[in-house]
Design a protein around this motif. Structure first.
Motif, short mmCIF file in Angstrom:
data_model
loop_
_atom_site.label_atom_id
_atom_site.label_comp_id
_atom_site.label_asym_id
_atom_site.label_seq_id
_atom_site.Cartn_x
_atom_site.Cartn_y
_atom_site.Cartn_z
N MET A 1 0.82 -1.19 0.00
CA MET A 1 0.00 0.00 0.00
C MET A 1 0.86 1.26 0.00
N ALA A 2 1.84 1.34 0.91
CA ALA A 2 2.71 2.52 0.97
C ALA A 2 3.49 2.67 -0.33
N HIS A 3 3.92 1.55 -0.89
CA HIS A 3 4.67 1.59 -2.15
C HIS A 3 3.82 2.22 -3.25
N ASN A 4 2.57 1.81 -3.36
CA ASN A 4 1.69 2.36 -4.40
C ASN A 4 1.42 3.85 -4.19
N VAL A 5 1.25 4.26 -2.96
CA VAL A 5 1.03 5.68 -2.66
C VAL A 5 2.25 6.50 -3.07
N LEU A 6 3.43 6.01 -2.73
CA LEU A 6 4.66 6.71 -3.10
C LEU A 6 4.83 6.78 -4.62
N ILE A 7 4.48 5.72 -5.32
CA ILE A 7 4.58 5.72 -6.78
C ILE A 7 3.62 6.74 -7.37
N VAL A 8 2.42 6.81 -6.84
CA VAL A 8 1.44 7.79 -7.34
C VAL A 8 1.95 9.22 -7.10
N ILE A 9 2.45 9.49 -5.91
CA ILE A 9 2.99 10.83 -5.61
C ILE A 9 4.13 11.15 -6.57
N HIS A 10 5.03 10.21 -6.76
CA HIS A 10 6.16 10.40 -7.67
C HIS A 10 5.66 10.68 -9.09
N ALA A 11 4.74 9.87 -9.57
CA ALA A 11 4.25 10.01 -10.95
C ALA A 11 3.51 11.33 -11.17
N VAL A 12 2.67 11.70 -10.22
CA VAL A 12 1.93 12.96 -10.34
C VAL A 12 2.90 14.14 -10.34
N ALA A 13 3.87 14.11 -9.46
CA ALA A 13 4.87 15.19 -9.41
C ALA A 13 5.66 15.23 -10.72
N ALA A 14 6.01 14.08 -11.27
CA ALA A 14 6.79 14.04 -12.51
C ALA A 14 5.98 14.60 -13.69
N VAL A 15 4.72 14.21 -13.79
CA VAL A 15 3.89 14.72 -14.88
C VAL A 15 3.69 16.23 -14.73
N ALA A 16 3.44 16.69 -13.51
CA ALA A 16 3.27 18.13 -13.27
C ALA A 16 4.58 18.89 -13.53
N ALA A 17 5.72 18.29 -13.19
CA ALA A 17 7.01 18.91 -13.47
C ALA A 17 7.22 19.04 -14.98
N LEU A 18 6.83 18.02 -15.72
CA LEU A 18 6.93 18.09 -17.17
C LEU A 18 6.09 19.24 -17.71
N GLY A 19 4.85 19.33 -17.24
CA GLY A 19 3.97 20.40 -17.69
C GLY A 19 4.48 21.79 -17.36
N THR A 20 4.92 21.99 -16.11
CA THR A 20 5.41 23.31 -15.73
C THR A 20 6.72 23.64 -16.44
N GLY A 21 7.53 22.64 -16.69
CA GLY A 21 8.77 22.87 -17.43
C GLY A 21 8.49 23.30 -18.86
N LEU A 22 7.58 22.60 -19.52
CA LEU A 22 7.22 22.98 -20.88
C LEU A 22 6.62 24.38 -20.93
#
Length: 150
Positions: A1-22
């Motif tokens: 469960m904790a692993h999945n939560v951390l992966i979701v946080i990581h993925a959401v931050a990465a996608v948002a970082a891509l968007g803000t960077g662009l």
């Protein structure tokens, strides 16, 4: 469960970082977008090794090695994203392009690497993604550098 939560946080931050960077490369509000990009990239980078540690026993040796390397890359990306913000504050547009370009290329490389792993592409697929994306990114960044410098 904790692993999945951390992966979701990581993925959401990465996608948002891509968007803000662009967006930061095309906006008049560059400083604010770069601050968001830096914060999101830092969250992404901080959460990745945590998710790796929590899920370590479930990963193959290949996957462990890839994610250790991606964790190191994420730390460099976080540093470069903060350097981009500082460069923008000082009016160094070409440095902003260089730093943000690096993080964008690395983010896309990471996304594609994970997709290849999930699709069963193995080490050959990962190496192909790790070579192809930076090469294509370099071509795009060369054109952008020319526009900014010229």
């Amino acid at each position: 469960m904790a692993h999945n939560v951390l992966i979701v946080i990581h993925a959401v931050a990465a996608v948002a970082a891509l968007g803000t960077g662009l967006l930061s490369l095309r906006s008049a509000r560059t400083t604010q977008l770069l601050a968001a990009h830096a914060a999101l990239t830092t969250v992404m980078a901080a959460v990745l090794p945590l998710s790796l540690a929590v899920g370590w026993s479930e990963l193959t040796t290949l996957t462990r090695g890839i994610f250790v390397a991606l964790s190191a890359l994420a730390a460099v990306m976080a540093g470069r994203s903060w350097l981009a913000r500082r460069a923008a504050q000082r009016g160094h547009d070409l440095a902003v392009v260089e730093h943000v370009g690096f993080t964008l290329i690395a983010l896309v490389t990471g996304f594609l690497t994970v997709a290849v792993l999930r699709a069963g592409g193995g080490s050959v697929g990962v190496v192909a993604a790790a070579i192809a994306v930076p090469l294509l990114g370099h071509l795009v960044m060369s054109r952008l550098r020319t526009r900014v410098a010229g």
